[in-house]
Design a protein around this motif. Structure first.
Motif, PDB file in Angstrom:
ATOM      1  N   LYS A 286       1.050  -1.147   0.236  1.00  0.00           N
ATOM      2  CA  LYS A 286       0.139  -0.058  -0.223  1.00  0.00           C
ATOM      3  C   LYS A 286       0.873   1.305  -0.077  1.00  0.00           C
ATOM      4  CE  LYS A 286      -0.469   0.275   4.990  1.00  0.00           C
ATOM      5  NZ  LYS A 286      -1.207   0.259   6.322  1.00  0.00           N
ATOM      6  N   TYR A 291       7.897   8.969   1.228  1.00  0.00           N
ATOM      7  CA  TYR A 291       8.730   9.417   0.162  1.00  0.00           C
ATOM      8  C   TYR A 291       8.336  10.619  -0.239  1.00  0.00           C
ATOM      9  CZ  TYR A 291       8.825   4.249   0.307  1.00  0.00           C
ATOM     10  OH  TYR A 291       8.748   2.957   0.946  1.00  0.00           O
ATOM     11  N   GLY A 338       8.092 -10.623  -5.862  1.00  0.00           N
ATOM     12  CA  GLY A 338       6.868  -9.796  -5.110  1.00  0.00           C
ATOM     13  C   GLY A 338       7.327  -8.920  -3.962  1.00  0.00           C
ATOM     14  N   LYS A 341      11.478  -5.442  -4.825  1.00  0.00           N
ATOM     15  CA  LYS A 341      12.895  -5.351  -5.334  1.00  0.00           C
ATOM     16  C   LYS A 341      12.780  -4.139  -6.211  1.00  0.00           C
ATOM     17  CE  LYS A 341      13.631  -9.271  -6.711  1.00  0.00           C
ATOM     18  NZ  LYS A 341      12.415  -9.883  -6.163  1.00  0.00           N
ATOM     19  N   THR A 342      12.062  -4.318  -7.127  1.00  0.00           N
ATOM     20  CA  THR A 342      11.783  -3.214  -8.417  1.00  0.00           C
ATOM     21  C   THR A 342      11.328  -2.052  -7.571  1.00  0.00           C
ATOM     22  OG1 THR A 342      11.301  -5.154  -9.774  1.00  0.00           O
ATOM     23  CG2 THR A 342      10.875  -2.704 -10.421  1.00  0.00           C
ATOM     24  N   GLU A 343      10.427  -1.768  -6.834  1.00  0.00           N
ATOM     25  CA  GLU A 343       9.963  -0.628  -6.247  1.00  0.00           C
ATOM     26  C   GLU A 343      10.991  -0.077  -5.422  1.00  0.00           C
ATOM     27  OE1 GLU A 343       7.085   1.005  -6.555  1.00  0.00           O
ATOM     28  OE2 GLU A 343       6.666  -0.631  -7.948  1.00  0.00           O
ATOM     29  N   ASN A 383       3.007 -11.744  -8.438  1.00  0.00           N
ATOM     30  CA  ASN A 383       3.452 -10.465  -8.588  1.00  0.00           C
ATOM     31  C   ASN A 383       2.608  -9.754  -9.889  1.00  0.00           C
ATOM     32  OD1 ASN A 383       4.312  -7.630  -8.532  1.00  0.00           O
ATOM     33  ND2 ASN A 383       6.479  -8.283  -8.399  1.00  0.00           N
ATOM     34  N   ASN A 385       3.289  -7.188 -11.194  1.00  0.00           N
ATOM     35  CA  ASN A 385       4.110  -6.363 -12.017  1.00  0.00           C
ATOM     36  C   ASN A 385       5.558  -7.269 -11.949  1.00  0.00           C
ATOM     37  OD1 ASN A 385       5.364  -4.382 -13.566  1.00  0.00           O
ATOM     38  ND2 ASN A 385       5.762  -3.131 -12.004  1.00  0.00           N
ATOM     39  N   SER A 386       5.633  -8.376 -12.230  1.00  0.00           N
ATOM     40  CA  SER A 386       6.953  -9.153 -12.019  1.00  0.00           C
ATOM     41  C   SER A 386       7.904  -8.781 -13.078  1.00  0.00           C
ATOM     42  CB  SER A 386       6.684 -10.506 -11.766  1.00  0.00           C
ATOM     43  OG  SER A 386       7.636 -11.309 -11.550  1.00  0.00           O
ATOM     44  N   ASP A 607      18.753  -4.848  -9.225  1.00  0.00           N
ATOM     45  CA  ASP A 607      17.386  -5.475  -9.120  1.00  0.00           C
ATOM     46  C   ASP A 607      17.454  -6.932  -9.897  1.00  0.00           C
ATOM     47  OD1 ASP A 607      14.720  -6.093  -9.158  1.00  0.00           O
ATOM     48  OD2 ASP A 607      14.192  -4.321 -10.379  1.00  0.00           O
ATOM     49  N   GLY A 610      13.867 -12.573  -8.056  1.00  0.00           N
ATOM     50  CA  GLY A 610      14.096 -13.189  -6.743  1.00  0.00           C
ATOM     51  C   GLY A 610      14.133 -14.702  -6.875  1.00  0.00           C
TER      52      GLY A 610
HETATM   53  N1  LIG Z   1       7.698   0.588  -0.731  1.00  0.00           N
HETATM   54  C1  LIG Z   1       6.557   0.190  -1.442  1.00  0.00           C
HETATM   55  N2  LIG Z   1       5.401   0.854  -1.337  1.00  0.00           N
HETATM   56  C2  LIG Z   1       4.004   0.428  -1.679  1.00  0.00           C
HETATM   57  N3  LIG Z   1       4.035  -0.524  -2.392  1.00  0.00           N
HETATM   58  C3  LIG Z   1       5.112  -1.397  -2.633  1.00  0.00           C
HETATM   59  C4  LIG Z   1       6.357  -0.985  -2.032  1.00  0.00           C
HETATM   60  N4  LIG Z   1       7.182  -2.005  -2.736  1.00  0.00           N
HETATM   61  C5  LIG Z   1       6.398  -2.895  -3.120  1.00  0.00           C
HETATM   62  N5  LIG Z   1       4.950  -2.613  -3.194  1.00  0.00           N
HETATM   63  C6  LIG Z   1       4.040  -3.236  -3.850  1.00  0.00           C
HETATM   64  O1  LIG Z   1       4.446  -4.493  -4.193  1.00  0.00           O
HETATM   65  C7  LIG Z   1       4.338  -4.930  -5.448  1.00  0.00           C
HETATM   66  C8  LIG Z   1       5.692  -5.879  -5.918  1.00  0.00           C
HETATM   67  O2  LIG Z   1       6.723  -5.122  -5.860  1.00  0.00           O
HETATM   68  P1  LIG Z   1       8.091  -5.287  -6.749  1.00  0.00           P
HETATM   69  O3  LIG Z   1       7.450  -5.423  -8.253  1.00  0.00           O
HETATM   70  O4  LIG Z   1       8.894  -4.274  -6.502  1.00  0.00           O
HETATM   71  O5  LIG Z   1       8.726  -6.783  -6.503  1.00  0.00           O
HETATM   72  P2  LIG Z   1       9.827  -7.612  -6.914  1.00  0.00           P
HETATM   73  O6  LIG Z   1      10.655  -8.126  -5.697  1.00  0.00           O
HETATM   74  O7  LIG Z   1      10.460  -6.650  -7.799  1.00  0.00           O
HETATM   75  O8  LIG Z   1       9.153  -8.980  -7.733  1.00  0.00           O
HETATM   76  P3  LIG Z   1       9.649  -9.718  -8.906  1.00  0.00           P
HETATM   77  O9  LIG Z   1      10.950 -10.446  -8.616  1.00  0.00           O
HETATM   78  O10 LIG Z   1       8.633 -10.514  -9.166  1.00  0.00           O
HETATM   79  O11 LIG Z   1       9.993  -8.482  -9.959  1.00  0.00           O
HETATM   80  C9  LIG Z   1       4.569  -3.681  -6.240  1.00  0.00           C
HETATM   81  O12 LIG Z   1       4.093  -3.742  -7.468  1.00  0.00           O
HETATM   82  C10 LIG Z   1       3.788  -2.529  -5.102  1.00  0.00           C
HETATM   83  O13 LIG Z   1       2.196  -2.617  -5.466  1.00  0.00           O
END
Ligand SMILES: Nc1ncnc2c1ncn2[C@@H]1O[C@H](COP(=O)(O)OP(=O)(O)OP(=O)(O)O)[C@@H](O)[C@H]1O
Length: 866
Positions: A286, A291, A338, A341-343, A383, A385-386, A607, A610
């Motif tokens: 959420k 930030y 999920g 990491k990307t966020e 996820n 947005n993986s 990044d 995972g």
């Molecule tokens: N700091 C944050 N604040 C709010 N929401 C977040 C935050 N970090 C992650 N999320 C939520 O979690 C979701 C998954 O995060 P993200 O895509 O960064 O995961 P990931 O570890 O990069 O996964 P993958 O390895 O599948 O790419 C994001 O789309 C977002 O909705």
């Protein structure tokens, strides 16, 4: 009042000076000073966090915030350990006056006394013979206590690694840890706060009421009394330590205590916690208002202690260390799919852009995110947005610390997703965005339909993502492409390629003879694909359903079966998409590099996908998990091996903290000639090899390896650092060979579109001709291995900052914290061990030379022994 010099009587020696003098005497007796610590990166990330957040050091912090010198003494090894660190922004190396120094000394002394009073890890260890002899048995008991649960499969079909296979620090044969635990239990008295195991995987907080030979009587917070055996009880931290911002501050570092601390903070939307040098980031799922510009100001202005750990703080440490230590930095972000990491990587980039911005290029760098996410991310079951590729972005800075360019390196895009996805998953976002957001003119030019009309998109029965508007995302992506200076013509060409891939997916075949050979159905799909690829439709049809084999004297045309033709169509679609992705990244790099002025200083943000463990795991998971093994090795090397070797080399009295070394698993995967990759490559060279022959081969050569287990039929298991994963050999060889038939390559090469030609060139660069046949120069796995080696080499040349992202639940829900899931992630990445090391180790290190330069005060005659 006239200004006259007043001669003050010589100040009496400060308490610190007295202490240093006594240390000097001790040292003189030893004669030899320990050799200088190896040159290790010193950065603010390594400031003594144990001092940062503790209430007892309020006055000390006040001094810190005034940019003064601070000296701290580690209590565990008082006779030979002085840790000197600095804080502040202006010129913190210079101590302004002896008054300040005295003030610091007094505060510092208070701090030491409070540390000693508190006990912490310096609790005296019990070492009776009886306890020693009971060691073996109790090791087993403790293993039972700490094995929270066994292997599970979640409701969404995701296989969790078997917990019994993941060693925790507490189950490791570390005598000191065991003794400490015994001592802790011994110290439990009436009214002591404890964690007790009420049921299989449920730890409750309680208060000791009574102590008997059999165990303890414990009163839970709701007033119930439990009889608890001594193997099911662990000391809890005092309330004052509730929700500390660095796990290092916990007096008792057991798993329920750590979990409780993280959960306590998470419940207050405090998602960042330090674990010694590692930042733990728990995904909130959420939006949390922590930030943006106001927060950037706070963190860049050294007022970060007000707000506590944050990824901004990590980025800030990296930035300042880059400037002050003149060393390249890396921020390594890891965690499950999920976990965030990307966020986290994006937030880090935003902070660095705010800090080092000004030339405009920072906006370009930030705008690469929507483009790469559109082309390289997809909705998966874990996820929405993986990232289906790994990414390392190097951000370059000029001598004034301003961003002057960037370079993106990508790793192994999951190609197979273009033609096939699991139920409920999607292909790459960009396809749906294009179908939903293209304007009428573009739509007409591409003969574009709705996403539901394309087989490559509709087969998994998942076309939309909740709360995501693909049409709007497409517009954002277009704007980002403009910012990154991808020309309109290139954009148009790229969209043609995307539409061509979609139309290829709709190409169908009909049986043409009694031997089940096929011909391509002449319909809208093949016609559109040919138009978009700018090639002759007849030639495209022929290339898809026949294969030309060139012998010395003739060319034989072989007709293909339905399966062969479908495979060759899918191979063409995958090759076009993957090389389009690479072309796009190259284009972005050209644009970002144009502004780059070589200063040699950079911060790299990694990044990478995972660790993955599903019901069915295949080639992609093997590569992804291999990459994670490599990263874990890097983590181990920096936080365990180098750290402890440094102490040993110094001759410092040091109780070794064991950790799970994953070298054996890495050897299993990458060692030549008998590693998994080598054996797979070898089998791929045999035209008659099958999944069964591959399985037999792996079984024959690897069965003795403790990280490998042959299952049955075509399945084998690998024991990774994060758990055991069962892999299928089905399809693994095709993916590793990743061949595209020469006829298809030739067809792309003859296209009238320069982009199609350049894509063909990219593909053909990976091939070589053997006896007239196209074969891969290097298999996909071997190429990936080479990329990972290069990545590791690069990271070795930087000072690392580690961020561990944690997923609090498997449902992408806010405010839902699953203890087991968090524990599993903490255990497998060795966070607790890192905290143990950091707590007993040096927070900061300088060579004697650096020390003298940075802290001239200590070069004073009274401390000449330094
Ligand atoms: N700091 C944050 N604040 C709010 N929401 C977040 C935050 N970090 C992650 N999320 C939520 O979690 C979701 C998954 O995060 P993200 O895509 O960064 O995961 P990931 O570890 O990069 O996964 P993958 O390895 O599948 O790419 C994001 O789309 C977002 O909705």
């Amino acid at each position: 009042m006239s200004k006259s010099k007043v001669l003050l009587p010589a100040a009496p020696p400060s308490t610190l000076e007295v202490m240093l003098e006594s240390l000097r005497i001790n040292k003189d007796q030893i004669k030899d000073l320990p050799p200088a610590l190896p040159q290790r990166p010193t950065s603010r990330a390594r400031l003594p966090s144990s001092l940062r957040g503790r209430k007892a050091v309020g006055s000390l912090l006040e001094v810190l915030s005034q940019d003064k010198l601070v000296t701290s003494l580690d209590t565990t090894n008082m006779t030979n350990r002085i840790n000197v660190s600095r804080c502040g922004s202006e010129d913190p190396y210079v101590c302004e006056s002896s008054v300040v120094a005295e003030q610091v000394n007094q505060d510092f002394q208070t701090d030491i006394m409070s540390l000693l009073d508190e006990g912490g890890d310096s609790t005296p260890m019990t070492s009776s013979d009886e306890m020693e002899s009971a060691y073996e048995k109790d090791q087993e008991d403790f293993q039972d206590v700490l094995a929270f649960d066994g292997g599970k499969t979640t409701s969404d079909g995701i296989a969790l690694p078997d917990q019994s296979d993941i060693k925790s620090i507490d189950s490791l044969p570390v005598k000191a840890s065991f003794k400490k635990r015994k001592a802790d239990l011994f110290a439990l008295k009436r009214n002591s706060r404890v964690w007790f195991r009420a049921s299989e995987d449920n730890w409750l907080l309680g208060v000791v009421q009574s102590k008997t030979d059999a165990g303890f009587g414990v009163c839970s917070s709701d007033g119930q009394i439990f009889e608890v055996g001594s193997t099911k009880i662990l000391p809890a931290n005092p309330e004052i330590l509730e929700g500390v911002d660095d796990l290092i501050q916990l007096s008792y570092l057991n798993e329920p205590a750590v979990l409780h601390n993280l959960q306590y903070r998470y419940a207050q939307d405090t998602i960042y916690t330090k674990a010694g040098p590692v930042l733990i980031a728990i995904n909130p799922f959420k939006k949390i208002p922590i930030y943006g510009p106001d927060y950037v100001q706070i963190y860049r202005n050294e007022r970060k202690s007000i707000l506590g750990p944050h990824v901004y703080m990590t980025a800030d440490s990296a930035y300042k260390a880059m400037i002050e230590d003149e060393a390249n930095q890396s921020i390594i972000i890891s965690g499950e799919s999920g976990a965030g990491k990307t966020e986290t990587a994006k937030i880090t980039m935003q902070y660095l852009a705010a800090l080092g911005g000004g030339r405009g290029v920072e906006n370009e760098i930030l705008q690469t995110n929507p483009i790469l996410e559109a082309f390289g991310n997809a909705k998966t079951l874990r996820n929405d947005n993986s990232s289906r590729f790994g990414k390392l972005i190097d951000i370059y800075f000029d001598t004034a610390g301003r961003i002057c360019g960037a370079k993106i390196q990508t790793y192994l895009l999951e190609k197979s997703r273009v033609v096939q996805q699991a139920q409920g998953e999607r292909s790459y976002h960009v396809f749906y965005q294009l179908c939903a957001g293209a304007d009428p003119a573009l739509r007409a030019r591409l003969n574009l339909k709705a996403a539901s009309e394309y087989r490559y998109l509709n087969q998994s029965e998942c076309l939309v993502i909740d709360n995501i508007n693909d049409a709007e995302e497409f517009q954002s992506m277009l704007r980002a492409m403009d910012v990154v200076q991808i020309s309109k013509m290139d954009q148009d060409n790229a969209f043609s390629m995307l539409a061509a891939v979609l139309w290829l997916g709709n190409v169908t075949f009909s049986i043409s003879d009694s031997e089940n050979h096929v011909i391509v159905d002449d319909n809208e799909a093949i016609q559109s694909a040919a138009v978009l690829l700018h090639c002759n439709v007849k030639e495209l049809m022929a290339a898809l359903c026949t294969r030309k084999i060139r012998t010395r004297h003739e060319v034989i045309v072989q007709k293909l079966s339905h399966t062969q033709a479908s495979d060759s169509r899918d191979a063409l679609a995958k090759a076009i998409y993957a090389s389009l992705f690479d072309w796009l990244v190259d284009g972005i790099n050209k644009s970002l590099e144009a502004r780059k002025r070589q200063t040699g200083r950079s911060i790299s943000i990694l990044d990478i996908y995972g660790f993955e463990s599903f019901k069915k795991n295949t080639f992609e998971q093997l590569c992804i998990n291999y990459a994670n093994e490599r990263l874990q090795q890097h983590f181990n090397r920096h936080l365990f091996k180098l750290e402890q070797e440094g102490y040993t080399a110094e001759g410092i009295d040091w109780t070794r903290v064991d950790f799970v070394d994953n070298q054996e698993c890495l050897d299993l995967i990458e060692k030549r000639p008998m590693g998994l990759i080598s054996l797979l490559d070898e089998e791929c060279t045999f035209p008659r090899a099958t999944e069964e022959t591959l399985s037999l081969k792996l079984n024959k050569y690897l069965n003795g390896n403790s990280c490998f287990k042959f299952e049955r039929g075509t399945t084998f298991r690998v024991r990774h650092y994060a758990g055991e994963v069962a892999y299928e050999t089905v399809g693994i060889m095709e993916k590793n060979r990743d061949l595209l038939h020469a006829d298809l390559l030739h067809l792309l090469g003859s296209s009238e579109c320069s982009l199609v030609n350049s894509l063909a060139e990219r593909v053909s660069n990976g091939f070589r001709k053997v006896n007239g046949m196209q074969t891969q120069k290097r298999s996909v796995a071997t190429k990936f291995k080479g990329q990972l080696y290069k990545l590791m080499q690069k990271l070795e040349g930087t000072s690392p900052h580690f961020v561990r992202c944690i997923k609090p639940n498997r449902f992408q829900h806010a405010n839902l914290y699953n203890n087991d899931l968090v524990l599993q992630q903490l255990r497998c990445c060795g966070v607790l061990e890192v905290v143990r090391i950091s707590r007993s180790g040096y927070p900061t290190r300088y060579s004697h030379h650096q020390f003298a330069i940075r802290l001239p005060y200590f070069s004073h005659a009274s401390v000449l022994w330094l």
